[in-house]
Design an enzyme around this catalytic site. Structure first.
Site, PDB file in Angstrom:
ATOM      1  N   GLY A   8      34.681  49.475  45.740  1.00  0.00           N
ATOM      2  CA  GLY A   8      35.792  48.539  45.640  1.00  0.00           C
ATOM      3  C   GLY A   8      36.338  48.526  44.231  1.00  0.00           C
ATOM      4  O   GLY A   8      35.597  48.293  43.265  1.00  0.00           O
ATOM      5  N   GLY A  10      38.932  46.575  43.074  1.00  0.00           N
ATOM      6  CA  GLY A  10      39.712  45.386  42.747  1.00  0.00           C
ATOM      7  C   GLY A  10      39.339  44.864  41.376  1.00  0.00           C
ATOM      8  O   GLY A  10      38.601  45.512  40.619  1.00  0.00           O
ATOM      9  N   SER A  11      39.811  43.677  41.042  1.00  0.00           N
ATOM     10  CA  SER A  11      39.584  43.157  39.694  1.00  0.00           C
ATOM     11  C   SER A  11      38.104  42.911  39.408  1.00  0.00           C
ATOM     12  O   SER A  11      37.593  43.300  38.352  1.00  0.00           O
ATOM     13  CB  SER A  11      40.399  41.880  39.474  1.00  0.00           C
ATOM     14  OG  SER A  11      40.087  40.906  40.446  1.00  0.00           O
ATOM     15  N   ARG A  32      39.886  52.920  47.188  1.00  0.00           N
ATOM     16  CA  ARG A  32      40.472  53.254  48.483  1.00  0.00           C
ATOM     17  C   ARG A  32      41.574  54.309  48.345  1.00  0.00           C
ATOM     18  O   ARG A  32      41.739  55.163  49.211  1.00  0.00           O
ATOM     19  CB  ARG A  32      41.035  51.980  49.126  1.00  0.00           C
ATOM     20  CG  ARG A  32      41.625  52.176  50.516  1.00  0.00           C
ATOM     21  CD  ARG A  32      41.979  50.825  51.127  1.00  0.00           C
ATOM     22  NE  ARG A  32      42.831  50.036  50.257  1.00  0.00           N
ATOM     23  CZ  ARG A  32      44.158  50.159  50.199  1.00  0.00           C
ATOM     24  NH1 ARG A  32      44.778  51.057  50.958  1.00  0.00           N
ATOM     25  NH2 ARG A  32      44.869  49.389  49.394  1.00  0.00           N
ATOM     26  N   TYR A  49      44.638  46.758  38.603  1.00  0.00           N
ATOM     27  CA  TYR A  49      43.930  45.531  38.234  1.00  0.00           C
ATOM     28  C   TYR A  49      43.394  45.643  36.813  1.00  0.00           C
ATOM     29  O   TYR A  49      42.932  46.708  36.395  1.00  0.00           O
ATOM     30  CB  TYR A  49      42.749  45.266  39.180  1.00  0.00           C
ATOM     31  CG  TYR A  49      43.164  45.061  40.621  1.00  0.00           C
ATOM     32  CD1 TYR A  49      43.587  43.825  41.085  1.00  0.00           C
ATOM     33  CD2 TYR A  49      43.120  46.121  41.531  1.00  0.00           C
ATOM     34  CE1 TYR A  49      43.956  43.635  42.401  1.00  0.00           C
ATOM     35  CE2 TYR A  49      43.495  45.948  42.855  1.00  0.00           C
ATOM     36  CZ  TYR A  49      43.906  44.695  43.284  1.00  0.00           C
ATOM     37  OH  TYR A  49      44.281  44.518  44.584  1.00  0.00           O
ATOM     38  N   LYS A 191      33.624  27.161  47.701  1.00  0.00           N
ATOM     39  CA  LYS A 191      34.439  26.817  46.520  1.00  0.00           C
ATOM     40  C   LYS A 191      35.835  27.400  46.627  1.00  0.00           C
ATOM     41  O   LYS A 191      36.792  26.846  46.069  1.00  0.00           O
ATOM     42  CB  LYS A 191      33.746  27.263  45.240  1.00  0.00           C
ATOM     43  CG  LYS A 191      33.532  28.763  45.080  1.00  0.00           C
ATOM     44  CD  LYS A 191      34.666  29.466  44.364  1.00  0.00           C
ATOM     45  CE  LYS A 191      34.442  30.963  44.294  1.00  0.00           C
ATOM     46  NZ  LYS A 191      35.516  31.671  43.582  1.00  0.00           N
ATOM     47  N   ARG A 255      42.526  33.001  41.978  1.00  0.00           N
ATOM     48  CA  ARG A 255      43.540  33.330  42.984  1.00  0.00           C
ATOM     49  C   ARG A 255      43.637  32.272  44.085  1.00  0.00           C
ATOM     50  O   ARG A 255      44.718  32.033  44.616  1.00  0.00           O
ATOM     51  CB  ARG A 255      43.268  34.708  43.570  1.00  0.00           C
ATOM     52  CG  ARG A 255      41.947  34.839  44.298  1.00  0.00           C
ATOM     53  CD  ARG A 255      41.675  36.272  44.726  1.00  0.00           C
ATOM     54  NE  ARG A 255      41.496  37.146  43.577  1.00  0.00           N
ATOM     55  CZ  ARG A 255      41.183  38.433  43.676  1.00  0.00           C
ATOM     56  NH1 ARG A 255      41.018  38.979  44.868  1.00  0.00           N
ATOM     57  NH2 ARG A 255      41.026  39.179  42.609  1.00  0.00           N
TER      58      ARG A 255
END
Length: 334
Positions: A8, A10-11, A32, A49, A191, A255
């Site tokens: 992965g 992402g960030s 990906r 990212y 959360k 986010r």
């Protein structure tokens, strides 16, 4: 240690790869899209990212998951929670027999109400002791900037948890171990839902009293569910509970809070998604968390109202009225 795979780009996956490399590990990121992998290898940056962060030379990337996983002693999973099962079904045949699987994901699976560690065990067909969960107040941009941060490494096998702890300890990142996997995972998942509520309240112009109420009562309903599922209530007072909740609610980098602000301004779910362009895990997880709570007879009023706002089109003002008009009870986590 052989190399580490981070699945992965992402960030958080990208920032975690930097942490591992800064701790002295060789890391391969699976992206990906092959173009992202090529950019990481060529320019030492993720073009999508944390674009200002230069990745260490120990980090490489590939679009071939099997190549990333091959021989990896640690396999870090950092994909959207609702895509984990499908992705892991493809990756599982390439896992080394005794590799440790590290979950960075904070969500509950729709339909099954499984926690991410449970999805990993089922899909990869591994024993629970091989899974370690990392959770805490870990906003990726701040960690990428090497601002001091801490996290919790939770696992039922102390040896594996300590292995992960050693593998991610850096001068700016301090990991603590814990054996309460259930509590750490629930803290991270719920959360996100409370952060949506916090963002909605912020956009509606409510002040600190309202926001403090949402955080504390949100923690209360998180703990109620956790205790019902066998978690240690003390976990929710720590980094994976209150710590993660405070960061996700109070930071504009979070986010889910940002997504909630769009909803609080009257935007639809689709408009908020288009504006944020990132996965807000709480939007989908609120459905699964609601179902999990109902199955165990646990009241989670904030979660219930967020589900209605996100998926039934309820006006946030009506949700506020519903929360404030509930029958008053003694303040309790029970």
């Amino acid at each position: 240690m052989s190399h580490v795979a981070v699945l992965g780009a992402g960030s958080w996956g990208t920032a975690f790869a930097k942490i591992l490399a800064d701790a002295g590990r060789d890391v391969t990121i699976w992206a990906r899209r092959e173009s992202v992998a090529e950019a990481i290898c060529t320019h030492r940056r993720n073009p999508d990212y944390l674009t200002d962060m230069r990745l260490p030379e120990r980090v490489t990337a590939t679009g071939d998951a099997a190549k990333a996983i091959a021989g990896a002693e640690l396999v870090v999973l950092s994909v959207p929670s609702q895509t984990l099962r499908g992705n892991l079904a493809d990756w599982a045949p390439h896992l080394a027999p005794d590799s440790t699987l590290v979950s960075l994901m904070k969500g509950i699976e729709l339909g099954t109400t499984r926690r991410m560690s449970e999805v990993i065990v089922e899909t990869a067909r591994v024993t629970p002791d091989r899974v370690v969960v990392v959770s805490g107040p870990n906003l990726a941009p701040e960690i990428a900037a090497e601002q001091p941060a801490a996290t919790v490494v939770a696992g039922t096998d102390a040896r594996r948890a300590e292995l992960v702890q050693r593998s991610i300890r850096t001068p700016y990142f301090r990991p603590y171990t814990n054996d309460d996997v259930i509590g750490c995972e629930l803290g991270g998942a719920v959360k996100n839902v409370i952060a949506l509520a916090y963002g909605i309240a912020t956009a509606m112009g409510f002040g600190d009293n309202t926001r403090a109420m949402l955080m504390t009562r949100g923690l209360a309903e998180t703990a109620r569910l956790g205790v019902a599922l066998g978690a240690d209530p003390i976990t929710f007072a720590g980094l994976a509970g209150m710590g993660d909740l405070v960061a996700s609610c109070s930071s504009p980098l979070a986010r889910n809070r940002t997504f909630g602000e769009h909803l609080g301004r009257g935007e639809t779910l689709e408009q908020a998604q288009a504006a944020t362009r990132q996965t807000a895990e709480g939007v989908k997880s609120c459905l699964a968390i609601r179902d999990l709570a109902r199955a165990h007879g646990v009241e989670m009023p904030i979660t219930e109202q967020i589900e209605r706002i996100c998926h039934e089109g309820m006006d946030p003002r009506l949700a506020v009225d519903a929360l404030m008009s509930r029958t008053a009870k003694p303040e309790s986590y029970e």
